[in-house]
Scaffold this motif. Structure first.
Motif, short mmCIF file in Angstrom:
data_model
loop_
_atom_site.label_atom_id
_atom_site.label_comp_id
_atom_site.label_asym_id
_atom_site.label_seq_id
_atom_site.Cartn_x
_atom_site.Cartn_y
_atom_site.Cartn_z
N LEU A 1 -13.90 -4.38 4.84
CA LEU A 1 -13.82 -5.82 5.63
C LEU A 1 -13.87 -5.64 7.18
O LEU A 1 -14.23 -6.21 7.85
CB LEU A 1 -12.70 -6.47 5.20
N ASP B 1 -5.63 1.36 -3.61
CA ASP B 1 -6.89 1.48 -2.57
C ASP B 1 -7.31 2.90 -2.89
O ASP B 1 -8.62 2.88 -3.13
CB ASP B 1 -6.47 1.33 -1.15
N HIS C 1 -1.63 -10.83 3.21
CA HIS C 1 -2.82 -11.46 3.83
C HIS C 1 -3.24 -12.76 2.89
O HIS C 1 -4.13 -13.56 3.16
CB HIS C 1 -4.00 -10.49 3.73
N VAL D 1 -6.52 -6.08 -0.86
CA VAL D 1 -6.06 -6.21 0.75
C VAL D 1 -4.52 -6.30 0.51
O VAL D 1 -4.01 -6.46 -0.34
CB VAL D 1 -6.54 -7.40 1.52
N GLN E 1 -9.26 -1.85 12.86
CA GLN E 1 -7.90 -2.04 12.36
C GLN E 1 -6.82 -1.33 13.33
O GLN E 1 -5.74 -1.88 13.69
CB GLN E 1 -7.94 -1.26 11.11
N TRP F 1 -12.16 -11.96 8.14
CA TRP F 1 -12.61 -11.20 6.69
C TRP F 1 -13.05 -12.59 6.19
O TRP F 1 -14.42 -12.23 5.44
CB TRP F 1 -11.44 -10.97 5.87
N MET G 1 -12.61 -3.18 0.27
CA MET G 1 -11.04 -2.97 0.76
C MET G 1 -11.10 -3.14 2.40
O MET G 1 -12.12 -3.68 3.03
CB MET G 1 -11.00 -1.11 0.86
N GLU G 2 -9.76 -3.21 2.90
CA GLU G 2 -9.48 -3.40 4.21
C GLU G 2 -10.55 -2.39 5.13
O GLU G 2 -11.25 -3.05 6.10
CB GLU G 2 -8.32 -3.28 4.72
N ARG H 1 -7.31 -11.49 11.64
CA ARG H 1 -7.90 -10.78 10.66
C ARG H 1 -8.36 -11.73 9.27
O ARG H 1 -9.43 -11.34 8.95
CB ARG H 1 -7.10 -9.45 10.30
N ASN H 2 -7.41 -12.37 8.87
CA ASN H 2 -7.89 -13.27 7.78
C ASN H 2 -9.22 -14.10 7.88
O ASN H 2 -9.98 -14.00 7.19
CB ASN H 2 -6.77 -14.35 7.30
N HIS I 1 0.79 -1.43 0.00
CA HIS I 1 -0.14 -0.06 -0.12
C HIS I 1 0.77 1.12 -0.06
O HIS I 1 0.68 2.02 0.71
CB HIS I 1 -1.08 0.12 1.14
#
Length: 295
Positions: free
Chosen positions: A167, A150, A265, A261, A173, A246, A68-69, A242-243, A43
């Motif tokens: 997500l 993003d 990830h 993402v 986050q 999601w 998006m995240e 987090r995975n 990113h």
């Protein structure tokens, strides 16, 4: 103890707004009548990123929503205030009161080198001071979140009326990052150790990403980056937990979503690709990876 791989390179793969120069790993994911596209990103970037590879652009045109995240386009004033409560000290003390004197002096020296002053860092929690320094240093390398994919797609989605789905929320986050807890002083110290190598480290990350070189990206995680306790937090909280969260939301995503993402990830036993395959999703690569890329 210094990191063998920079902590900031790992965090950039996860958190900042993507950059590339060639064809990154890009996938179509389908099960039954459901279909999505998944782009693993790093990113931060440069203007030379655009235009993106043809498979990515074609999928974007066909997609019905951007996932998006975090959806940063619709944050309320209340959410910004809550963000301050997570990232800033609220006990009446300053950063100087929360870190050893030598570390604070090093922090101020680095701040001056990257265009920040004491007033900016003083109210920040140590973990967020580390991220703030990393972002400021990144701007001096020629890479910038301004050119993140993003942000690029979020702008296009907003202008074209395409729905944007997060997500997780920004607070969720930041909460993951804040969970570093007692290790945040170590996180700040290690970041300061590695800032002088930011550009060379990020160049290597970028080359692996642009070549779809999954093996090298995975090595950023699997090589020793930190003492065991902090390493476990990186792997289990910032990635695996987090995975799983999601993937649990996957059935609720709009059909034919374009999903972006952080690249790390995607890979490994607890990566999105493996978890989605376990749930019966078919994964099809739409770009040619590096010959060294394996999953």
């Amino acid at each position: 103890m210094r990191f063998h791989r920079p902590l900031f390179s790992f965090l950039l793969c996860l958190l900042l707004p993507l950059q590339a120069f060639a064809d990154p790993a890009f996938y179509r994911i389908n099960k039954g009548n459901e279909q999505h596209w998944l782009l693993g990103s790093i990113h931060a970037g440069k203007a030379s990123l655009y235009p993106l590879p043809d498979p990515v652009e074609r999928a974007w045109q066909q997609s019905h929503a951007l996932v998006m995240e975090v959806d940063m386009t619709n944050l309320t004033q209340e959410q910004w205030q809550e963000m301050g409560a997570i990232t800033r000290l609220v006990d009446g003390k300053t950063l100087k009161d929360h870190v050893p004197p030598d570390l604070y002096r090093r922090t101020l020296i680095a701040a001056g080198q990257y265009g920040l002053n004491e007033a900016i860092l003083a109210p920040l929690r140590p973990w967020f001071a580390a991220i703030t320094l990393t972002q400021a240093a990144l701007e001096r390398t020629g890479y910038s979140g301004e050119y993140g994919v993003d942000q690029h797609f979020a702008k296009r989605a907003s202008e074209g009326g395409k729905p944007i789905v997060g997500l997780e929320t920004l607070l969720e986050q930041l909460g993951y990052l804040a969970s570093v807890g007692d290790n945040q002083t170590l996180m700040l110290s290690s970041t300061l150790d590695e800032l002088p190598e930011l550009k060379s480290g990020f160049d290597k990350v970028m080359t692996a990403w642009q070549n779809g070189d999954q093996a090298t990206l995975i090595s950023l995680l699997r090589e020793e980056m930190a003492p065991p306790k902090l390493q476990s937090w990186l792997e289990q909280t910032l990635l695996a937990e987090r995975n799983h969260n999601w993937v649990a939301k996957w059935p609720s995503l709009p059909n034919e979503s374009f999903i972006v993402v952080g690249a790390l990830h995607l890979y490994g036993d607890q990566g999105l690709l493996a978890l989605l395959e376990q749930q019966g999703w078919r994964i099809t690569a739409l770009t040619e990876p590096s010959p060294q890329a394996v999953r």
